[in-house]
Design a protein around this motif. Structure first.
Motif, mmCIF file in Angstrom:
data_model
loop_
_atom_site.group_PDB
_atom_site.id
_atom_site.type_symbol
_atom_site.label_atom_id
_atom_site.label_comp_id
_atom_site.label_asym_id
_atom_site.label_seq_id
_atom_site.Cartn_x
_atom_site.Cartn_y
_atom_site.Cartn_z
ATOM 1 N N ASP A 82 34.872 52.012 31.879
ATOM 2 C CA ASP A 82 35.331 53.213 31.170
ATOM 3 C C ASP A 82 34.226 53.795 30.301
ATOM 4 O OD1 ASP A 82 37.843 53.117 32.246
ATOM 5 O OD2 ASP A 82 38.744 52.100 30.543
ATOM 6 N N ASP A 140 41.364 50.109 30.205
ATOM 7 C CA ASP A 140 42.225 51.192 30.650
ATOM 8 C C ASP A 140 43.618 50.646 30.960
ATOM 9 O OD1 ASP A 140 43.476 52.841 32.935
ATOM 10 O OD2 ASP A 140 41.857 54.150 32.243
ATOM 11 N N TRP A 141 44.655 51.330 30.507
ATOM 12 C CA TRP A 141 46.024 50.841 30.651
ATOM 13 C C TRP A 141 46.411 50.631 32.110
ATOM 14 C CZ3 TRP A 141 49.534 53.795 33.350
ATOM 15 C CH2 TRP A 141 49.204 55.130 33.560
ATOM 16 N N ARG A 142 45.863 51.420 33.021
ATOM 17 C CA ARG A 142 46.197 51.258 34.440
ATOM 18 C C ARG A 142 45.680 49.927 34.966
ATOM 19 N NH1 ARG A 142 43.661 57.046 35.447
ATOM 20 N NH2 ARG A 142 42.268 55.996 34.000
ATOM 21 N N PHE A 143 44.447 49.574 34.603
ATOM 22 C CA PHE A 143 43.912 48.291 35.043
ATOM 23 C C PHE A 143 44.627 47.135 34.356
ATOM 24 C CE2 PHE A 143 39.794 50.802 35.728
ATOM 25 C CZ PHE A 143 40.123 51.097 37.041
ATOM 26 N N ASN A 145 47.745 47.088 33.445
ATOM 27 C CA ASN A 145 49.036 46.933 34.137
ATOM 28 C C ASN A 145 48.863 46.240 35.483
ATOM 29 O OD1 ASN A 145 50.404 48.124 32.055
ATOM 30 N ND2 ASN A 145 50.668 50.099 33.070
ATOM 31 N N MET A 146 47.832 46.619 36.225
ATOM 32 C CA MET A 146 47.586 45.975 37.521
ATOM 33 C C MET A 146 47.265 44.497 37.341
ATOM 34 S SD MET A 146 45.508 48.715 39.836
ATOM 35 C CE MET A 146 45.056 50.094 38.811
ATOM 36 N N GLU A 149 50.568 42.774 36.819
ATOM 37 C CA GLU A 149 51.387 42.759 38.027
ATOM 38 C C GLU A 149 50.878 41.789 39.084
ATOM 39 O OE1 GLU A 149 51.598 46.774 39.451
ATOM 40 O OE2 GLU A 149 52.660 47.466 37.658
ATOM 41 N N SER A 158 40.402 43.352 41.741
ATOM 42 C CA SER A 158 39.752 44.234 40.770
ATOM 43 C C SER A 158 38.425 44.771 41.285
ATOM 44 C CB SER A 158 39.555 43.508 39.435
ATOM 45 O OG SER A 158 38.640 42.437 39.571
#
Length: 180
Positions: A82, A140-143, A145-146, A149, A158
């Motif tokens: 990022d 980053d919030w998307r990573f 969350n992944m 999960e 990743s």
């Protein structure tokens, strides 16, 4: 001397680009001298001179995609990618402007690089504001969350999701410049 997390991340962020910067500096030095004592180095530099887009993609792949991925595995966070997207466009612009085979209108080149710097400074400011003025405060919030999960497979997933996808994005941007 014990460094806190913010200091370690600052040091890491500064040092992360050094492999590519060192290679490129050595390449430019070779090109200005026109010869090298090491035959392999001469071949690498000759190829690098003839293929600037391929060179940039190789540097990006090894320095960003692979090295940053390894760092993310050690730190368990993808924060570094990022931060670097706030400065990568500036580094790429300078790469092409300094490359021995570059040809451009000097005024237009200065304007584009200046605008890229302004954009980068604004984006970097936004990054640090989001991070509470810390280096690598969070990923980053998307990573994130992944990672939650698919925690069992995230270590290898990743590479493709967070890093190799960036390679494709960088390649697409670079190719679009060629066909404008």
């Amino acid at each position: 001397m014990h460094l806190n997390r913010n200091q370690r991340n600052f040091f890491l962020a500064v040092c992360a680009a050094l492999p590519s910067l060192a290679f490129y500096g050595a390449f430019l030095t070779f090109h200005s001298k026109g010869s090298a004592e090491n035959v392999w180095w001469a071949h690498i530099c000759t190829w690098s001179s003839a293929h600037p887009l391929a060179l940039l993609n190789l540097l990006f792949f090894f320095n960003v995609s692979v090295l940053f991925w390894v760092v993310s595995l050690v730190q368990r966070s993808t924060w570094l990618i990022d931060l670097y997207w706030t400065v990568l466009p500036v580094l790429m612009a300078h790469f092409f402007s300094w490359h021995p085979k570059s040809t451009s209108d000097p005024f237009r080149s200065r304007v584009v690089i200046t605008l890229t710097w302004i954009w980068s400074i604004r984006l970097t400011h936004s990054y640090f504001r989001r991070e509470n003025w810390q280096w690598g405060e969070r990923e980053d919030w998307r990573f994130a969350n992944m990672r939650k999960e698919d925690s069992k497979h995230w270590w290898w997933v990743s590479f493709f999701v967070a890093y190799l996808s960036q390679q494709v994005l960088a390649s697409e941007v670079l190719v679009s410049y060629l066909f404008e």
